[in-house]
Every structure is written in C-alpha cells, then in structure tokens.
Design a protein around this motif. Sequence first.
Motif, PDB file in Angstrom:
ATOM      1  N   UNK B   1      35.356 -17.975 -90.111  1.00 47.59           N
ATOM      2  CA  UNK B   1      34.991 -19.190 -89.392  1.00 47.59           C
ATOM      3  C   UNK B   1      35.052 -18.914 -87.890  1.00 47.59           C
ATOM      4  N   UNK B   2      33.995 -19.273 -87.187  1.00 47.28           N
ATOM      5  CA  UNK B   2      32.789 -19.905 -87.616  1.00 47.28           C
ATOM      6  C   UNK B   2      31.648 -18.897 -87.783  1.00 47.28           C
ATOM      7  N   UNK B   3      32.058 -17.600 -87.912  1.00 52.38           N
ATOM      8  CA  UNK B   3      31.098 -16.627 -88.421  1.00 52.38           C
ATOM      9  C   UNK B   3      30.905 -16.927 -89.910  1.00 52.38           C
ATOM     10  N   UNK B   4      29.751 -16.613 -90.429  1.00 53.51           N
ATOM     11  CA  UNK B   4      29.591 -16.740 -91.876  1.00 53.51           C
ATOM     12  C   UNK B   4      30.231 -15.540 -92.564  1.00 53.51           C
ATOM     13  N   UNK B   5      30.399 -14.442 -91.781  1.00 58.44           N
ATOM     14  CA  UNK B   5      31.040 -13.242 -92.325  1.00 58.44           C
ATOM     15  C   UNK B   5      30.094 -12.319 -93.077  1.00 58.44           C
ATOM     16  N   UNK B   6      28.805 -12.637 -93.001  1.00 59.71           N
ATOM     17  CA  UNK B   6      27.849 -11.801 -93.734  1.00 59.71           C
ATOM     18  C   UNK B   6      26.661 -11.430 -92.854  1.00 59.71           C
ATOM     19  N   UNK B   7      26.150 -10.216 -93.055  1.00 62.14           N
ATOM     20  CA  UNK B   7      24.883  -9.867 -92.420  1.00 62.14           C
ATOM     21  C   UNK B   7      23.897  -9.444 -93.498  1.00 62.14           C
ATOM     22  N   UNK B   8      22.630  -9.577 -93.168  1.00 60.93           N
ATOM     23  CA  UNK B   8      21.590  -9.151 -94.103  1.00 60.93           C
ATOM     24  C   UNK B   8      20.886  -7.943 -93.495  1.00 60.93           C
ATOM     25  N   UNK B   9      20.793  -6.875 -94.290  1.00 64.29           N
ATOM     26  CA  UNK B   9      20.112  -5.674 -93.819  1.00 64.29           C
ATOM     27  C   UNK B   9      18.811  -5.529 -94.601  1.00 64.29           C
ATOM     28  N   UNK B  10      17.698  -5.484 -93.876  1.00 66.34           N
ATOM     29  CA  UNK B  10      16.389  -5.427 -94.520  1.00 66.34           C
ATOM     30  C   UNK B  10      15.734  -4.078 -94.221  1.00 66.34           C
ATOM     31  N   UNK B  11      15.433  -3.333 -95.254  1.00 68.72           N
ATOM     32  CA  UNK B  11      14.746  -2.051 -95.090  1.00 68.72           C
ATOM     33  C   UNK B  11      13.245  -2.287 -95.286  1.00 68.72           C
ATOM     34  N   UNK B  12      12.519  -2.309 -94.160  1.00 68.66           N
ATOM     35  CA  UNK B  12      11.095  -2.639 -94.223  1.00 68.66           C
ATOM     36  C   UNK B  12      10.286  -1.513 -94.858  1.00 68.66           C
ATOM     37  N   UNK B  13      10.745  -0.280 -94.707  1.00 60.99           N
ATOM     38  CA  UNK B  13      10.026   0.853 -95.285  1.00 60.99           C
ATOM     39  C   UNK B  13      10.000   0.744 -96.809  1.00 60.99           C
ATOM     40  N   UNK B  14      11.168   0.443 -97.371  1.00 60.95           N
ATOM     41  CA  UNK B  14      11.291   0.362 -98.828  1.00 60.95           C
ATOM     42  C   UNK B  14      10.979  -1.035 -99.371  1.00 60.95           C
ATOM     43  N   UNK B  15      11.004  -2.028 -98.497  1.00 59.40           N
ATOM     44  CA  UNK B  15      10.820  -3.405 -98.964  1.00 59.40           C
ATOM     45  C   UNK B  15      12.033  -3.932 -99.707  1.00 59.40           C
ATOM     46  N   UNK B  16      13.231  -3.503 -99.285  1.00 59.71           N
ATOM     47  CA  UNK B  16      14.465  -3.928 -99.954  1.00 59.71           C
ATOM     48  C   UNK B  16      15.412  -4.574 -98.955  1.00 59.71           C
ATOM     49  N   UNK B  17      16.418  -5.268 -99.482  1.00 60.13           N
ATOM     50  CA  UNK B  17      17.417  -5.879 -98.602  1.00 60.13           C
ATOM     51  C   UNK B  17      18.742  -5.995 -99.340  1.00 60.13           C
TER      52      UNK B  17
END
Lengths: 164, 618
Positions: B1-17
């Motif tokens: 708090x008040x961070x959500x504590x999560x990040x999202x990593x998106x690999x555009x080359x592979x199309x994955x996250x």
Amino acid sequence: MEMALVIDPGKCTACRQCELACSYRHTGEFNPSRSRIVVFDFHTKGRFVPYTCTQCDQAWCQQVCPVGAITNENGVKVVHEDICVGCKVCTIACPFGTVNYDPASGKVIKCDLCGGDPACAAACPTEAIVYTDISVQGFEKMRKWAERVDTAPQAGGDLPPAAH
Amino acid sequence: MSWTGKILRVNLTEGTWADEDLNMDWAMQYLGQRGLGTKYLVEEVDPKTDPLSPENKLIFATGPLTGTGASTSARYSVITKSPLTNCVACSNSGGYFGPEIKYCGYDMIIFEGKSPKPVYFLMIDDHIELVDAEDLWGKSVWEVDEAIKDAHQEPLLHIAAIGHPAEYGALISAVVNDGHRAAGRSGVGTVMGSKNLKALAVHGTRGLKVKDPEAFAQAVEAAKKVLAENAVTGEALPTYGTQVLMNIINEIGALPTRNARDVQFEGANEISGEAMHRPRRSDGRPNLVTNQGCFGCTIACGRVSKLDVTIPCVKPEDKEKYDIASGGVEYENAWALGADTGVDDLEALTYCNYRCNEHALDPISVGATIAAAMELYDIGALTKETTGGIELKFGSAEALCRAVDAICEGTDFGKDLAMGSKRLCEKYGHPELSMTVKGQEFPAYDPRGIQGMGLTYATSNRGACHLRSYTVASEVLGIPEKTDPLATEGKAALVKAFQDATAAVDSTGLCIFTTFAWTLEDIAPQVDAACEGEWTVEKLLEVGERIWNMERKFNLDAGITPEEDTLPKRILKEAAKTGPAKGLVNGLDRMLPEYYELRGWTPEGYPKPETLERFGLA
C-alpha cells in the motif's frame, strides 16, 4: 427541511474527486468503477456532467423491488444490502440508470447521500456538486437572474448563449 | 500500500506477458514512477543500447499516489532511453489513463522487444491481449481512440497512443492519452513506434487501499485546502492555465522570440491566456471553452478550446473534423508554436496544437524546430525547393501550419523537421542555430532573462527542459522565495534543490504544478499515510538526489560527456537586445563549477565515488 445534491455541470472540471470520494466512503478503497456518482466527459463539446440518483419522490426502483430491499429514509432511497438479492430489476426500472449492479458485492448500489453527509459534495473543488435544501435549490439561479432585471433589456449581448 | 505490488512484463517479440512482484527494496529507495521506473530501466537496459533497437525497453510507470484521492493523482511516466538525446527519457502525463493501470492491479508495465507486426495492448482487469493493429497503423491518436472503444464496445477504456510520425521515426513523437494529454518530450513515442506498439487501452475496476486511512484523509484534506487558497493554484492556473505566464515572461524579457534572436515578442498579448478569454471577431466567442482537471486534480489548469475553423489555415476539407472542442494551447505550446516562430495568431496556434495532439507530436520541439527552420530560411540555408514550396518566413501563420502538416503527413521536408532542431540545423550547415541542449529543444524561458534556467537546461538529465528544476518559480514568481532572475549568485544551490525535490515529486504520482503551493512538507504526510515505510521530507529529498545521480550515471555510461552540459552559443555570446536583461548573456560558466561541487561531483562533472556510494549507486 429536505436536502438534496444539486449539480451544476457548468462548474464541473471533470476531476472525478467525487467518484474517488464516493467509492472511498462506501468501500474503503479508491475505485471510481464502484462510485455511485459518475462524471461524463463530452470532451469534443467541452462539457463535463456529474450524474447520480436524484432520489425520486415516487421511486421506480423502490416500487419494483420484489423483496422490499429499497426503503425511503426521510426522502433518501436506501438499498439494504442484507435484504437485496441482486435480481437487478430496479436497474431496469430506473429511468435514469443511476441504480447499478456491483459485481464485487453481488448487490445493487445507488446514492444514499452518505446518510446526510455526502462525500462527493465535500470533495468537489468547484461547488459543481452542493448539498442543499431542495426547496430552495433554484434560489441562487433566481438571484443571479434577478440581479440582471434592471439591465437585461439593454444587455442582451451579455446573456449566456443558451438564453438567446 | 499504496503500491499494488505488482508489475506486468510484456514481451512484444514473443507476444507473451507475465506478472512479477514489485521490487519493494527498490520502491523504498526510489518511491515510484520516475524514480522506480528509471531504476528498472538502468538495471535492465545497457546504457549504450541503440534507443530504437528491440533491446531498449519502454516502461509505463505510476506512482504510489496515482489513482488515490490525493489531489492531482493522475500522473504516470513513460521511461525509456531517448532516441532524440541518447539520454535517459522520462516523460510525464496526466489525463485519466495512468490511474487505470493501478485499477488493473499494476504499478508498472514494462514493454520489451519488438512486435513482428503492429499491435495494441488491451487490458481490462485480468483480460490482457495484444491485438492486431494493422488496420490502425497510419491512423491518428483520435481515430485510434474511437476505433478501439468501438471494437471492444467499452467506452470506459482510456487510451494512450502514437500517431503516424512515430511510425516513420519522427524523433519528436510523444505518447498522447485521452486525446490531448501528452507524455511529450524526448521522443518516447518514437520508441513505442519502433516496437510496433500502436496503443495501450486500459480499464480497471480494482480498488486502491492506503496504509492509514484516517491520516491519509487528513493529510489530503489539508493539502487540498492549501491548493485552493493559493493565488497561483487556486486562481491563476484555473483561470488562465499555464498561459498566465505569457505576458509575465514577456515583460521580464525572457520570452525567446524568432528562434531566440529576441527575448521579447511584440505579439505576446495576442497569444496569451488573457487573449483566450476574449471574444473573437469572427463569431464573438472566446477561444477558450472551459478549464479541465486531470484525474483527481483540484487545480484544473487544463485548457479546452474550440478552434475557429473559418481561419484560412484550416483546409476546407478539414473544417468539419476540427470544428470541435479539444485541448487548447498551454504556455509552452503557445510559446513554441507562436513567439518562437513570430506568429501571433492564436487560432493558427490552436490548429497546430490540435494537430500535435492528433498525431502525438511534442509541440515544444515541433515549434522550436520550425523556428530554427525559419531562421535557416531567412539566411538562405533553406529554400522553397527544400521546404516543399512552403514560404517559411518568421511570423507567417500559413507557413507554420503547413510545416506542422508536413510533419504529420511525413513529406520529405516534414521528415527533415521531424528529426528535431539539432539534426535539421546540422544537415543544413548551421548547427549553431539549434536552440537545444543534448539534442532537445529548450522551452519557453530565455536563459539570458532568467539566469537559473540556463543552468537548469545545461544540467537537465533529459536534455533542455523546464520541468527538471523550475527555478522560474523563485526567480519570477517568488516561490518559495524571490531571487533575482538576472543574477547568477546562489543559482547553483537553487537549481540543485529544485532538481532533487522535483525528482521526488515526479516519483509520487502527483503533479509538479502542486509545488506552486505545496512544499515537501505538504507532500510527505500524504505519501507517509498512504505507503508502507516512513516518508519524511528528508527521506524524499534523499530519494530525489539518488534519482538525479542515477540518471546522471546512466547518461555518462551512455557516452554523454559533461562537455554537453552547455547552452547554445547564442545564449552564451549574443546579448539580449531589449527588456530588463538587455546586454546580458547567460552566465553559465559562473554557475556550473559551483553546481558540480554542490552535487558532490568532480570539477569535470563526474559523480565522485563517495557520492555514488552514499546513494547505493557505486
């Protein structure tokens, strides 16, 4: 004296402090998607309009509720969550769309005027939302127009475009 | 708090996250947004990386207060390595987009690699998708906004996008969200284009909690009151926006005019905040429709204008399209597109501003580059043949509008302009005419009339910029205390103090404009009540100074040398011709050595080992 929220869209800046305050008061979290008041942004017209329940005297939502979960508390239509079964019939009945289903709780939510101390009005920085005596809500507007009475015929150009 | 504590990593080359836990050790040292996002960048991207290669990363970072009930909680930053400056880039935007990332449950999204084909990123709570964007490639931000909302039948999506120029590699491309709010500077949009990422469309319905609800409510309430009662944030900014500055800065002789040949513009009043309120001759209505706040903002400095489409600059076939209310000119834009080009036609500037928003261009760099091109044209280094037929004279509204159109459309000359002023002036043989530092165009304050801004531009970690240490507040407006704009004494300490405090504020999720009224004494209690850990004024200043040194180190490692801590020759050698600063140049050489010393850097401008150690950067 019956109090109500009076909204003046002309003063709204679309800051959504009302949505933040409403959700925080009702859920303990900042979450505009669970706010009972919503600001609509008609951005290509440059108009922002906060909208919420106007507490109809003969409320469709109250009349249609099959389990009597909505009651009239001194003019305020209040949803009793312990009785509400989430059937959503009130959301169909309300002509204005201001009763909505809350997936997080499985109940419907609507403005309850925060029990007489509405968080949205307190949070609004521009008095676009004020909590006032319903019987004199037009008083300020009347006063502004009354002030113009002796000059109005000569000063047509000063009137807002809507008056023409 | 008040961070959500999560990040999202998106690999555009592979199309994955994939989800990742936020590194909380770093959060305690770098707070969020600018600081924390940059920490991830410097840890993960080699400073020598080609900014437009797949190895560069593009980070959308929020602050811990983003999306909370604090006033001005709209902010997010786009962090990457800049293709314009080769420095660290961190561009900050408002509107309504940033909080949606938090409401989906993330503090930050890191884009890596390069998509094999154009895509847009869609996130509605748990639903994440990289959607084919072949059809949207080449389209404007406004078209993309509408098309994505339609495609998903979701009007509550908030969208950040790039326009056509970023696709063809224009180095002055922004990321524009909500139609007219921009992460504007340093070509962050260009990096997005290089990754084949057309847009981010986000809507979330998760709530944010704070550490101590009662203390937070109290701190927020008190701070909102300070904003409301302050003359700048409570009155001047809502009424005139940042445009309140046009006449003020002109009067003190610090309004760079005609590519900084002059420091005062005879047409300033015509393009000022006051002018935006005056009824127009054509239809009797003012240019300004209303002011607008970003998310959570109780100041509401934003301008919403309605363009007068009857002006000759608007092509007949475009009149219907631009006959709308949209983002009006802010001070920097009105200066760059107006005073710096010598154009005093407010409606023409509004048209160019619409165009910059529509195609996600940085209006400061656009205006300043066209101003440089106008000077090149004036001395004969550019001709009608090279400009594609545009008679590029200072003061010509028609020339200005057609030059902006050329960048939007990507004509041959448009592509010359789109590389920014430094590369344009080099190409046409007059590098000295580029008003840039480290390749980035400087903004609306002439360092001859406001001396501290010279040191601000010279030492800014993202190239010339006013938002890294806005000493105008002190030197012109007297906030927090008045200093003499024509003096160099004391400015090194002033710049350092502003730089450190600003880096901290930029890491909270709040807007730097609050600091016209707030000090860190108002901000620290809000951060402390919302976030884990203990957040005092001293801690925030330490975080700010750590961020500054981290950014500096990245730039040095990238090969940017301290010799580039300088100003265009014009500012150092050609004296101001009029106004209070008449006869003055900028005294950078009197400020820079003291600044290095105060920073704990060597006389050559390198952070000393003990300085780096003090901030855990060794």
